[in-house]
Design a protein around this motif. Sequence first.
Motif, PDB file in Angstrom:
ATOM      1  N   GLY A   1      -8.257 -14.915   5.063  1.00  0.00           N
ATOM      2  CA  GLY A   1      -8.976 -14.874   3.365  1.00  0.00           C
ATOM      3  C   GLY A   1      -8.406 -13.872   2.794  1.00  0.00           C
ATOM      4  N   GLU A   2      -7.991 -12.747   3.641  1.00  0.00           N
ATOM      5  CA  GLU A   2      -6.893 -11.648   2.085  1.00  0.00           C
ATOM      6  C   GLU A   2      -5.340 -12.699   1.894  1.00  0.00           C
ATOM      7  OE1 GLU A   2      -8.079  -7.508   4.538  1.00  0.00           O
ATOM      8  OE2 GLU A   2      -6.282  -8.578   4.961  1.00  0.00           O
TER       9      GLU A   2
ATOM     10  N   VAL B   1       8.518  -5.736   3.391  1.00  0.00           N
ATOM     11  CA  VAL B   1       7.238  -5.366   3.247  1.00  0.00           C
ATOM     12  C   VAL B   1       6.039  -5.637   3.818  1.00  0.00           C
ATOM     13  CG1 VAL B   1       5.440  -4.625   1.845  1.00  0.00           C
ATOM     14  CG2 VAL B   1       6.746  -4.189   1.261  1.00  0.00           C
ATOM     15  N   GLU B   2       5.977  -4.750   5.046  1.00  0.00           N
ATOM     16  CA  GLU B   2       5.393  -5.454   6.412  1.00  0.00           C
ATOM     17  C   GLU B   2       3.515  -5.495   5.981  1.00  0.00           C
ATOM     18  OE1 GLU B   2       6.046  -5.336  10.154  1.00  0.00           O
ATOM     19  OE2 GLU B   2       8.299  -5.740  10.011  1.00  0.00           O
TER      20      GLU B   2
ATOM     21  N   LEU C   1       0.887  -1.195  -1.072  1.00  0.00           N
ATOM     22  CA  LEU C   1       1.209  -2.358   0.083  1.00  0.00           C
ATOM     23  C   LEU C   1       2.618  -1.793   0.791  1.00  0.00           C
ATOM     24  CD1 LEU C   1       1.886  -5.300  -2.227  1.00  0.00           C
ATOM     25  CD2 LEU C   1       0.820  -5.335  -0.747  1.00  0.00           C
ATOM     26  N   GLY C   2       2.056  -2.113   1.959  1.00  0.00           N
ATOM     27  CA  GLY C   2       3.058  -0.920   3.378  1.00  0.00           C
ATOM     28  C   GLY C   2       2.651  -0.232   3.701  1.00  0.00           C
ATOM     29  N   ASP C   3       1.420   0.082   3.182  1.00  0.00           N
ATOM     30  CA  ASP C   3       1.182   1.564   3.701  1.00  0.00           C
ATOM     31  C   ASP C   3      -0.267   1.383   4.843  1.00  0.00           C
ATOM     32  OD1 ASP C   3       3.328   2.947   2.485  1.00  0.00           O
ATOM     33  OD2 ASP C   3       2.252   3.520   0.944  1.00  0.00           O
ATOM     34  N   GLY C   4      -0.393   0.184   4.443  1.00  0.00           N
ATOM     35  CA  GLY C   4      -1.775   0.104   5.086  1.00  0.00           C
ATOM     36  C   GLY C   4      -2.006   0.417   6.706  1.00  0.00           C
TER      37      GLY C   4
ATOM     38  N   LYS D   1      -8.755  -0.890   1.918  1.00  0.00           N
ATOM     39  CA  LYS D   1      -8.374  -1.358   3.465  1.00  0.00           C
ATOM     40  C   LYS D   1      -7.046  -0.587   4.029  1.00  0.00           C
ATOM     41  CE  LYS D   1      -8.573  -5.069   7.077  1.00  0.00           C
ATOM     42  NZ  LYS D   1      -9.223  -6.698   7.067  1.00  0.00           N
ATOM     43  N   HIS D   2      -6.236  -1.705   3.054  1.00  0.00           N
ATOM     44  CA  HIS D   2      -4.803  -1.277   3.285  1.00  0.00           C
ATOM     45  C   HIS D   2      -3.969  -0.378   2.503  1.00  0.00           C
ATOM     46  CE1 HIS D   2      -5.112  -5.430   5.470  1.00  0.00           C
ATOM     47  NE2 HIS D   2      -5.387  -5.603   4.094  1.00  0.00           N
ATOM     48  N   GLY D   3      -4.488   0.081   1.192  1.00  0.00           N
ATOM     49  CA  GLY D   3      -3.991   1.119   0.343  1.00  0.00           C
ATOM     50  C   GLY D   3      -3.171   0.240  -0.471  1.00  0.00           C
TER      51      GLY D   3
END
Length: 345
Positions: A298-299, A291-292, A342-345, A338-340
């Motif tokens: 901070g995140e 997963v990228e 993991l891997g889909d953001g 923000k990212h949805g």
Amino acid sequence: MTVDAVLDAGYAASDGLRVVRSHEGYTVAVGGTTRGRLDRDAARERLVAYPDVVSNWRHWERRVRGHGTHRRAFLRWVEGAGERPVPARYAALRDGTVTRTWGEVRVTARLADDGARRYALRHVDDADADPEDIDVLDGPRALREVSETDARGRYRPLKTAPSLVDGWLLDGLDGDGLLTALDALYPVTVANWHREREGRLDVTHYRAAAERHTGIYGVVSDLSDDQVRWLAEACCVDSQCLKRREWDLTADDALDAPRGDGAFPCREPCSLVVAAAKAFHEADAGPTETVELELTAGEREQLDDLLDAVADGRAEAVREADLDDGANRYRARYLRAKHGSLGDG
């Protein structure tokens, strides 16, 4: 009278008292001195001068009995018998200052008018609580009901989890009542504590325990050494269980994981650990994927905070207004928006 019972016994010994009757008369050792060849009146006069020592003999040898049993050993441990002389111990028993901690429970022993002991149980957090805030229970059955759920009303699947609710008192117990109550709270812990003290604790290590399981739980024997170590770190530490882990991978292969500092030992993986082992094995057995995810510093720190908060059981305690905490609900929702996934953001 108790003094006559000591003399009639022919041989009596307990905590600084020793009385032996022979054809030459009585030998009485009490108060740090020994006198021999005493007639009955002289022996009786000597014992009368030490009423607490005589009362103590009556309690342990005529009321409690049970030499070699976990019941007797535990009751003596509670009041520190053998750790300090009878006069000092009796003074503390009369003052109600004899206490021990067993898990999350404070045990208090006091002296009854007839020389027997009476015990009280309360949560350790209630030592200085206002009596008006305490619910007085009417017996061990009520205590069992108290222990079934945590402070948020959730079922407690692990009796030795450090989540026992406070705000209760169980008082006026005799020795048997005390053991019954503690067994309701922490089953078999007193017996295992005694077995360990006697060098008789039978430990079943993980590999041997896992081999006993079949069917859907048969997979627990497939965990690698590292997985078992992670399992112990997840489930068998002080923050999760009050027992002290004594089992390892095998008798010759120790686990490099904290054992805990509890007063009572854990002699084998419990049912909760076995269920967790099954769940962890299934989670680890799935296909891997890369997963990228591009995060700010901070995140990245926030993800660590979220993981720690959930793992340590403090996520629900984070206040909505505490926006500096990475586990804050609004910050978590912002990260998800923000990212949805993991891997889909």
